[in-house]
Design a protein around this motif. Structure first.
Motif, PDB file in Angstrom:
ATOM      1  N   VAL A 113     -88.139   0.320   3.666  1.00  0.00           N
ATOM      2  CA  VAL A 113     -87.098  -0.664   3.397  1.00  0.00           C
ATOM      3  C   VAL A 113     -86.141  -0.116   2.349  1.00  0.00           C
ATOM      4  O   VAL A 113     -86.506   0.746   1.540  1.00  0.00           O
ATOM      5  N   THR A 114     -84.923  -0.628   2.381  1.00  0.00           N
ATOM      6  CA  THR A 114     -83.934  -0.280   1.372  1.00  0.00           C
ATOM      7  C   THR A 114     -83.490  -1.566   0.698  1.00  0.00           C
ATOM      8  O   THR A 114     -83.046  -2.509   1.365  1.00  0.00           O
ATOM      9  N   VAL A 115     -83.633  -1.612  -0.630  1.00  0.00           N
ATOM     10  CA  VAL A 115     -83.243  -2.775  -1.415  1.00  0.00           C
ATOM     11  C   VAL A 115     -82.248  -2.319  -2.464  1.00  0.00           C
ATOM     12  O   VAL A 115     -82.560  -1.454  -3.288  1.00  0.00           O
ATOM     13  N   ARG A 116     -81.043  -2.881  -2.396  1.00  0.00           N
ATOM     14  CA  ARG A 116     -79.968  -2.518  -3.330  1.00  0.00           C
ATOM     15  C   ARG A 116     -79.786  -1.008  -3.436  1.00  0.00           C
ATOM     16  O   ARG A 116     -79.686  -0.448  -4.526  1.00  0.00           O
ATOM     17  N   GLY A 117     -79.814  -0.355  -2.307  1.00  0.00           N
ATOM     18  CA  GLY A 117     -79.572   1.081  -2.256  1.00  0.00           C
ATOM     19  C   GLY A 117     -80.776   1.946  -2.552  1.00  0.00           C
ATOM     20  O   GLY A 117     -80.723   3.165  -2.409  1.00  0.00           O
ATOM     21  N   LYS A 118     -81.872   1.365  -2.989  1.00  0.00           N
ATOM     22  CA  LYS A 118     -83.073   2.139  -3.288  1.00  0.00           C
ATOM     23  C   LYS A 118     -84.056   2.036  -2.129  1.00  0.00           C
ATOM     24  O   LYS A 118     -84.318   0.946  -1.619  1.00  0.00           O
ATOM     25  N   LYS A 119     -84.608   3.185  -1.727  1.00  0.00           N
ATOM     26  CA  LYS A 119     -85.544   3.222  -0.595  1.00  0.00           C
ATOM     27  C   LYS A 119     -86.981   3.095  -1.078  1.00  0.00           C
ATOM     28  O   LYS A 119     -87.368   3.716  -2.062  1.00  0.00           O
ATOM     29  N   TYR A 120     -87.743   2.265  -0.361  1.00  0.00           N
ATOM     30  CA  TYR A 120     -89.159   2.061  -0.659  1.00  0.00           C
ATOM     31  C   TYR A 120     -89.968   2.329   0.614  1.00  0.00           C
ATOM     32  O   TYR A 120     -89.540   2.002   1.714  1.00  0.00           O
ATOM     33  N   VAL A 121     -91.125   2.918   0.420  1.00  0.00           N
ATOM     34  CA  VAL A 121     -92.064   3.142   1.522  1.00  0.00           C
ATOM     35  C   VAL A 121     -93.422   2.625   1.062  1.00  0.00           C
ATOM     36  O   VAL A 121     -93.874   2.971  -0.030  1.00  0.00           O
ATOM     37  N   TYR A 122     -94.032   1.787   1.883  1.00  0.00           N
ATOM     38  CA  TYR A 122     -95.352   1.262   1.533  1.00  0.00           C
ATOM     39  C   TYR A 122     -96.169   1.056   2.812  1.00  0.00           C
ATOM     40  O   TYR A 122     -95.615   0.831   3.881  1.00  0.00           O
ATOM     41  N   PRO A 123     -97.494   1.170   2.700  1.00  0.00           N
ATOM     42  CA  PRO A 123     -98.335   0.985   3.891  1.00  0.00           C
ATOM     43  C   PRO A 123     -98.484  -0.490   4.229  1.00  0.00           C
ATOM     44  O   PRO A 123     -98.440  -1.354   3.345  1.00  0.00           O
ATOM     45  N   ARG A 124     -98.644  -0.758   5.510  1.00  0.00           N
ATOM     46  CA  ARG A 124     -98.950  -2.114   5.940  1.00  0.00           C
ATOM     47  C   ARG A 124     -99.673  -2.067   7.281  1.00  0.00           C
ATOM     48  O   ARG A 124     -99.597  -1.088   8.014  1.00  0.00           O
ATOM     49  N   TYR A 125    -100.407  -3.115   7.544  1.00  0.00           N
ATOM     50  CA  TYR A 125    -101.077  -3.293   8.831  1.00  0.00           C
ATOM     51  C   TYR A 125    -100.270  -4.282   9.665  1.00  0.00           C
ATOM     52  O   TYR A 125     -99.720  -5.255   9.127  1.00  0.00           O
ATOM     53  N   MET A 126    -100.225  -4.028  10.951  1.00  0.00           N
ATOM     54  CA  MET A 126     -99.615  -4.948  11.902  1.00  0.00           C
ATOM     55  C   MET A 126    -100.651  -5.283  12.965  1.00  0.00           C
ATOM     56  O   MET A 126    -101.412  -4.413  13.399  1.00  0.00           O
ATOM     57  N   PHE A 127    -100.680  -6.527  13.383  1.00  0.00           N
ATOM     58  CA  PHE A 127    -101.535  -6.968  14.481  1.00  0.00           C
ATOM     59  C   PHE A 127    -100.663  -7.773  15.428  1.00  0.00           C
ATOM     60  O   PHE A 127     -99.965  -8.700  14.996  1.00  0.00           O
ATOM     61  N   VAL A 128    -100.680  -7.402  16.702  1.00  0.00           N
ATOM     62  CA  VAL A 128     -99.848  -8.061  17.698  1.00  0.00           C
ATOM     63  C   VAL A 128    -100.734  -8.507  18.853  1.00  0.00           C
ATOM     64  O   VAL A 128    -101.514  -7.715  19.390  1.00  0.00           O
ATOM     65  N   ASN A 129    -100.602  -9.792  19.221  1.00  0.00           N
ATOM     66  CA  ASN A 129    -101.358 -10.304  20.358  1.00  0.00           C
ATOM     67  C   ASN A 129    -100.626 -11.517  20.921  1.00  0.00           C
ATOM     68  O   ASN A 129    -100.155 -12.365  20.171  1.00  0.00           O
ATOM     69  N   GLU A 130    -100.558 -11.590  22.237  1.00  0.00           N
ATOM     70  CA  GLU A 130     -99.881 -12.695  22.914  1.00  0.00           C
ATOM     71  C   GLU A 130    -100.693 -13.985  22.875  1.00  0.00           C
ATOM     72  O   GLU A 130    -100.148 -15.071  23.033  1.00  0.00           O
ATOM     73  N   SER A 131    -101.998 -13.889  22.686  1.00  0.00           N
ATOM     74  CA  SER A 131    -102.864 -15.064  22.679  1.00  0.00           C
ATOM     75  C   SER A 131    -102.821 -15.754  21.314  1.00  0.00           C
ATOM     76  O   SER A 131    -103.181 -15.157  20.293  1.00  0.00           O
ATOM     77  N   THR A 132    -102.413 -17.020  21.302  1.00  0.00           N
ATOM     78  CA  THR A 132    -102.418 -17.757  20.041  1.00  0.00           C
ATOM     79  C   THR A 132    -103.854 -17.965  19.555  1.00  0.00           C
ATOM     80  O   THR A 132    -104.094 -18.019  18.350  1.00  0.00           O
ATOM     81  N   ASP A 133    -104.803 -18.046  20.482  1.00  0.00           N
ATOM     82  CA  ASP A 133    -106.207 -18.206  20.085  1.00  0.00           C
ATOM     83  C   ASP A 133    -106.737 -16.947  19.399  1.00  0.00           C
ATOM     84  O   ASP A 133    -107.403 -17.026  18.366  1.00  0.00           O
ATOM     85  N   ILE A 134    -106.461 -15.780  19.980  1.00  0.00           N
ATOM     86  CA  ILE A 134    -106.916 -14.520  19.379  1.00  0.00           C
ATOM     87  C   ILE A 134    -106.203 -14.296  18.040  1.00  0.00           C
ATOM     88  O   ILE A 134    -106.822 -13.874  17.061  1.00  0.00           O
ATOM     89  N   MET A 135    -104.913 -14.629  17.980  1.00  0.00           N
ATOM     90  CA  MET A 135    -104.187 -14.516  16.710  1.00  0.00           C
ATOM     91  C   MET A 135    -104.831 -15.429  15.664  1.00  0.00           C
ATOM     92  O   MET A 135    -105.019 -15.036  14.509  1.00  0.00           O
ATOM     93  N   GLY A 136    -105.210 -16.624  16.058  1.00  0.00           N
ATOM     94  CA  GLY A 136    -105.872 -17.545  15.142  1.00  0.00           C
ATOM     95  C   GLY A 136    -107.205 -17.018  14.650  1.00  0.00           C
ATOM     96  O   GLY A 136    -107.565 -17.204  13.480  1.00  0.00           O
TER      97      GLY A 136
END
Length: 176
Positions: A113-136
């Motif tokens: 991400v870039t905030v006010r011209g400064k670049k930041y890099v940080y780790p994150r996890y993403m989880f993607v699923n079409e099922s609202t039950d599995i997401m829950g």
């Protein structure tokens, strides 16, 4: 359980077969999937090579008893509810459940991400699923461990706070 909800299915015929599809590029995940099947019930597990992936499969009369979530159609088009005995197991081992979910339908990535011209890099996890039950179920397991998460889209969950990523690292670990 988590791998089954993401990349698996159960075919109920004369002899039921549990299949979980794992990409060729993750040999340790393939071995872990096979090990889990053997530890739970299977005396025989086969690896069937497909284009770009391996179907880890096992035939067994009792697979439908262990995965009552099976049924016709796509998982996101039918209810996915844990049986009471499954909920008890996930409550006792939420990190193992999350490992399966994130290794099938998630990733750990570097967010830039870039905030006010400064670049930041940080780790994150993403989880993607079409099922609202599995997401829950994923949200519930994260809550059990006290791991902060946010929905960034209807089908996408993000774990980005430094302490939350570190906690998930301890439970999920690298996919190799």
């Amino acid at each position: 359980m988590g791998l089954y909800l993401g990349d698996g299915h159960l075919v109920v015929g004369r002899v039921p077969v549990l299949r979980v599809f794992c990409a060729d590029v993750w040999p340790d995940l393939i071995a872990a999937c096979e090990g889990a099947m053997r530890a739970v019930m299977a005396t025989s597990v086969q690896r069937v090579q497909k284009r770009g992936c391996v179907a880890v499969q096992s035939y067994g009369t009792h697979w439908p008893c262990l995965f009552p979530q099976h049924g016709p159609g796509k998982k996101h088009e039918r209810p996915i509810v844990l049986a009471d005995w499954q909920r008890t197991i996930v409550e006792a081992h939420p990190g193992d459940f999350l490992r399966g979910l994130f290794h099938s339908d998630g990733c750990r990535t570097s967010n830039r991400v870039t905030v006010r011209g400064k670049k930041y890099v940080y780790p994150r996890y993403m989880f993607v699923n079409e099922s609202t039950d599995i997401m829950g179920l994923c949200q519930w397991a994260l809550d059990l461990l006290g791991i902060a998460w946010r929905m960034n889209r209807r089908t996408s969950l993000s774990v980005a706070r430094r302490e939350a990523v570190a906690a998930l690292d301890r439970h999920v670990g690298p996919k190799s």
